[in-house]
Design a protein around this motif. Structure first.
Motif, PDB file in Angstrom:
ATOM      1  N   PRO A 100      -6.148  10.238   0.078  1.00 46.83           N
ATOM      2  CA  PRO A 100      -7.367   9.003   0.477  1.00 46.83           C
ATOM      3  C   PRO A 100      -7.614   8.274  -0.666  1.00 46.83           C
ATOM      4  O   PRO A 100      -6.925   8.248  -1.808  1.00 46.83           O
ATOM      5  CB  PRO A 100      -8.966  10.086   0.412  1.00 46.83           C
ATOM      6  CG  PRO A 100      -8.373  11.826   0.201  1.00 46.83           C
ATOM      7  CD  PRO A 100      -6.956  12.029  -0.035  1.00 46.83           C
ATOM      8  N   VAL A 101      -7.487   7.491  -0.371  1.00 44.68           N
ATOM      9  CA  VAL A 101      -6.953   5.715  -0.821  1.00 44.68           C
ATOM     10  C   VAL A 101      -9.271   5.782  -0.866  1.00 44.68           C
ATOM     11  O   VAL A 101      -9.451   4.964   0.362  1.00 44.68           O
ATOM     12  CB  VAL A 101      -6.153   4.436   0.143  1.00 44.68           C
ATOM     13  CG1 VAL A 101      -6.646   3.812  -0.933  1.00 44.68           C
ATOM     14  CG2 VAL A 101      -4.881   5.319  -0.451  1.00 44.68           C
ATOM     15  N   VAL A 127     -13.129   9.837   7.099  1.00 45.54           N
ATOM     16  CA  VAL A 127     -12.884  10.730   6.606  1.00 45.54           C
ATOM     17  C   VAL A 127     -12.705  10.984   6.229  1.00 45.54           C
ATOM     18  O   VAL A 127     -13.026  13.055   6.649  1.00 45.54           O
ATOM     19  CB  VAL A 127     -11.289  10.392   6.579  1.00 45.54           C
ATOM     20  CG1 VAL A 127     -10.852  11.771   6.469  1.00 45.54           C
ATOM     21  CG2 VAL A 127     -10.252   9.375   7.889  1.00 45.54           C
ATOM     22  N   ALA A 128     -13.546  11.249   4.918  1.00 42.81           N
ATOM     23  CA  ALA A 128     -13.784  12.227   3.610  1.00 42.81           C
ATOM     24  C   ALA A 128     -15.352  12.288   4.137  1.00 42.81           C
ATOM     25  O   ALA A 128     -15.852  13.210   3.243  1.00 42.81           O
ATOM     26  CB  ALA A 128     -13.200  11.361   2.647  1.00 42.81           C
ATOM     27  N   GLY A 129     -15.937  11.452   5.366  1.00 40.10           N
ATOM     28  CA  GLY A 129     -17.255  11.803   4.708  1.00 40.10           C
ATOM     29  C   GLY A 129     -18.324  11.280   4.150  1.00 40.10           C
ATOM     30  O   GLY A 129     -19.130  11.276   3.939  1.00 40.10           O
ATOM     31  N   ALA A 130     -17.808   9.771   3.134  1.00 40.48           N
ATOM     32  CA  ALA A 130     -18.215   9.449   2.316  1.00 40.48           C
ATOM     33  C   ALA A 130     -19.380   8.235   2.740  1.00 40.48           C
ATOM     34  O   ALA A 130     -19.302   7.505   2.102  1.00 40.48           O
ATOM     35  CB  ALA A 130     -17.658   9.049   0.891  1.00 40.48           C
ATOM     36  N   ARG A 136      -5.835  11.350   9.675  1.00 42.53           N
ATOM     37  CA  ARG A 136      -7.047  11.645   8.596  1.00 42.53           C
ATOM     38  C   ARG A 136      -6.026  11.417   7.313  1.00 42.53           C
ATOM     39  O   ARG A 136      -6.868  11.327   6.114  1.00 42.53           O
ATOM     40  CB  ARG A 136      -7.231  13.121   8.359  1.00 42.53           C
ATOM     41  CG  ARG A 136      -7.803  13.440   9.765  1.00 42.53           C
ATOM     42  CD  ARG A 136      -7.805  14.804   9.992  1.00 42.53           C
ATOM     43  NE  ARG A 136      -8.979  14.915  10.729  1.00 42.53           N
ATOM     44  CZ  ARG A 136     -10.640  15.501  10.651  1.00 42.53           C
ATOM     45  NH1 ARG A 136     -10.594  15.074   8.710  1.00 42.53           N
ATOM     46  NH2 ARG A 136     -11.034  15.399  11.048  1.00 42.53           N
ATOM     47  N   ALA A 137      -4.644  11.111   7.275  1.00 40.60           N
ATOM     48  CA  ALA A 137      -3.845  10.865   6.237  1.00 40.60           C
ATOM     49  C   ALA A 137      -3.683   8.542   6.066  1.00 40.60           C
ATOM     50  O   ALA A 137      -4.300   8.912   6.633  1.00 40.60           O
ATOM     51  CB  ALA A 137      -2.653  10.599   5.796  1.00 40.60           C
ATOM     52  N   HIS A 138      -3.823   8.520   4.763  1.00 46.96           N
ATOM     53  CA  HIS A 138      -3.544   6.824   4.831  1.00 46.96           C
ATOM     54  C   HIS A 138      -2.314   6.580   4.821  1.00 46.96           C
ATOM     55  O   HIS A 138      -1.311   7.508   3.899  1.00 46.96           O
ATOM     56  CB  HIS A 138      -4.205   6.695   2.808  1.00 46.96           C
ATOM     57  CG  HIS A 138      -4.579   5.495   3.051  1.00 46.96           C
ATOM     58  ND1 HIS A 138      -5.406   3.865   3.348  1.00 46.96           N
ATOM     59  CD2 HIS A 138      -2.967   4.128   2.823  1.00 46.96           C
ATOM     60  CE1 HIS A 138      -5.513   2.924   3.059  1.00 46.96           C
ATOM     61  NE2 HIS A 138      -4.083   2.880   2.586  1.00 46.96           N
ATOM     62  N   HIS A 139      -2.126   5.476   5.459  1.00 42.05           N
ATOM     63  CA  HIS A 139      -1.149   5.008   6.284  1.00 42.05           C
ATOM     64  C   HIS A 139      -1.150   3.686   6.552  1.00 42.05           C
ATOM     65  O   HIS A 139      -2.047   2.540   7.339  1.00 42.05           O
ATOM     66  CB  HIS A 139       0.264   5.320   7.167  1.00 42.05           C
ATOM     67  CG  HIS A 139       0.123   7.331   6.898  1.00 42.05           C
ATOM     68  ND1 HIS A 139       1.235   7.482   5.715  1.00 42.05           N
ATOM     69  CD2 HIS A 139      -0.263   8.396   7.633  1.00 42.05           C
ATOM     70  CE1 HIS A 139       1.000   8.498   5.980  1.00 42.05           C
ATOM     71  NE2 HIS A 139      -0.104   9.412   7.142  1.00 42.05           N
ATOM     72  N   ARG A 140      -0.542   2.429   5.983  1.00 42.88           N
ATOM     73  CA  ARG A 140      -0.944   1.279   5.747  1.00 42.88           C
ATOM     74  C   ARG A 140      -0.429   0.563   7.332  1.00 42.88           C
ATOM     75  O   ARG A 140      -1.744   0.266   8.002  1.00 42.88           O
ATOM     76  CB  ARG A 140      -0.348   0.286   5.112  1.00 42.88           C
ATOM     77  CG  ARG A 140      -0.382  -0.942   5.444  1.00 42.88           C
ATOM     78  CD  ARG A 140       0.262  -1.904   4.125  1.00 42.88           C
ATOM     79  NE  ARG A 140       0.146  -3.452   3.793  1.00 42.88           N
ATOM     80  CZ  ARG A 140      -0.742  -3.795   3.156  1.00 42.88           C
ATOM     81  NH1 ARG A 140      -1.597  -3.590   2.839  1.00 42.88           N
ATOM     82  NH2 ARG A 140      -0.676  -5.781   3.864  1.00 42.88           N
ATOM     83  N   ASP A 141       0.127   1.141   7.708  1.00 43.34           N
ATOM     84  CA  ASP A 141       0.623   0.380   8.999  1.00 43.34           C
ATOM     85  C   ASP A 141       1.755   1.065   9.715  1.00 43.34           C
ATOM     86  O   ASP A 141       2.093   2.159   9.229  1.00 43.34           O
ATOM     87  CB  ASP A 141       0.727  -0.638   9.142  1.00 43.34           C
ATOM     88  CG  ASP A 141       1.928  -1.220   8.242  1.00 43.34           C
ATOM     89  OD1 ASP A 141       3.035  -0.793   7.272  1.00 43.34           O
ATOM     90  OD2 ASP A 141       1.957  -2.589   7.637  1.00 43.34           O
ATOM     91  N   LEU A 142       2.456   0.537  11.054  1.00 47.30           N
ATOM     92  CA  LEU A 142       3.766   1.022  11.201  1.00 47.30           C
ATOM     93  C   LEU A 142       5.144   1.542  11.237  1.00 47.30           C
ATOM     94  O   LEU A 142       5.209   1.934  11.155  1.00 47.30           O
ATOM     95  CB  LEU A 142       3.877   0.245  12.924  1.00 47.30           C
ATOM     96  CG  LEU A 142       3.177   0.433  13.994  1.00 47.30           C
ATOM     97  CD1 LEU A 142       3.456  -0.585  15.057  1.00 47.30           C
ATOM     98  CD2 LEU A 142       3.038   1.777  14.251  1.00 47.30           C
ATOM     99  N   ALA A 143       5.422   0.183   9.415  1.00 45.30           N
ATOM    100  CA  ALA A 143       5.777   0.315   8.793  1.00 45.30           C
ATOM    101  C   ALA A 143       5.527   1.867   7.884  1.00 45.30           C
ATOM    102  O   ALA A 143       6.828   2.244   7.380  1.00 45.30           O
ATOM    103  CB  ALA A 143       6.477  -0.565   7.918  1.00 45.30           C
ATOM    104  N   GLU A 144       4.922   1.740   7.625  1.00 49.80           N
ATOM    105  CA  GLU A 144       4.432   2.836   6.676  1.00 49.80           C
ATOM    106  C   GLU A 144       4.365   4.171   7.588  1.00 49.80           C
ATOM    107  O   GLU A 144       4.172   5.889   6.666  1.00 49.80           O
ATOM    108  CB  GLU A 144       3.361   3.034   5.878  1.00 49.80           C
ATOM    109  CG  GLU A 144       2.774   1.940   4.940  1.00 49.80           C
ATOM    110  CD  GLU A 144       2.036   1.783   3.474  1.00 49.80           C
ATOM    111  OE1 GLU A 144       1.681   2.437   3.401  1.00 49.80           O
ATOM    112  OE2 GLU A 144       3.049   1.091   2.809  1.00 49.80           O
TER     113      GLU A 144
END
Length: 138
Positions: free
Chosen positions: A2-3, A12-15, A46-54
């Motif tokens: 998570p970022v 996602v983290a519930g924060a 759930r995992a951080h991915h910036r956009d379609l490129a990532e």
């Protein structure tokens, strides 16, 4: 990983508070506080991915599966006869939160949203050069 500067990672983290309407091991869906129409939801990995490129293709597939489930749930629960999916990758495409996400927007009337583009139809033959350029990119 998570970022925590990312609002979607915090959800996602519930924060961060959200109105979650679907979750599984790969994705979570929650109501968008900026409702384009009643029931407008966001589906995020759930995992951080910036956009379609990532985003890995497998992760994108999991998000799409969740979006299909969410669209069926929204249409059934709200009686929406239609649903739009919307995605933006990059600032020039109007991405404002840089964590991959799909908008799932229930549609109730033809006029409840305005299309963001005009429907100018080009003769198919006039698109040959563009198609060749795209096919040739590696």
């Amino acid at each position: 990983m998570p970022v925590m500067s990312c609002v979607f990672c915090r959800i996602v983290a519930g924060a961060e508070p959200s109105q979650t309407i679907h979750e599984d091991e790969h994705a979570i869906a929650f109501l968008n506080p900026a409702q384009a129409t009643r029931g407008h939801a966001l589906v995020v990995p759930r995992a951080h991915h910036r956009d379609l490129a990532e985003i890995p293709v497998e992760t994108a597939a999991h998000v799409m599966r969740a979006a299909v489930e969410v669209s069926r749930r929204l249409a059934g629960a709200l009686g929406a006869p239609g649903v739009n999916f919307w995605h933006a990758s990059g600032e020039t495409a109007w991405q404002s939160v840089f964590h991959f996400h799909l908008h799932v927007v229930p549609r109730f009337e033809l006029t409840d949203l305005t299309p963001p583009w005009t429907e100018v139809v080009h003769p198919v033959e006039s698109l040959a050069g563009l198609a060749e350029e795209i096919r040739g990119w590696r």
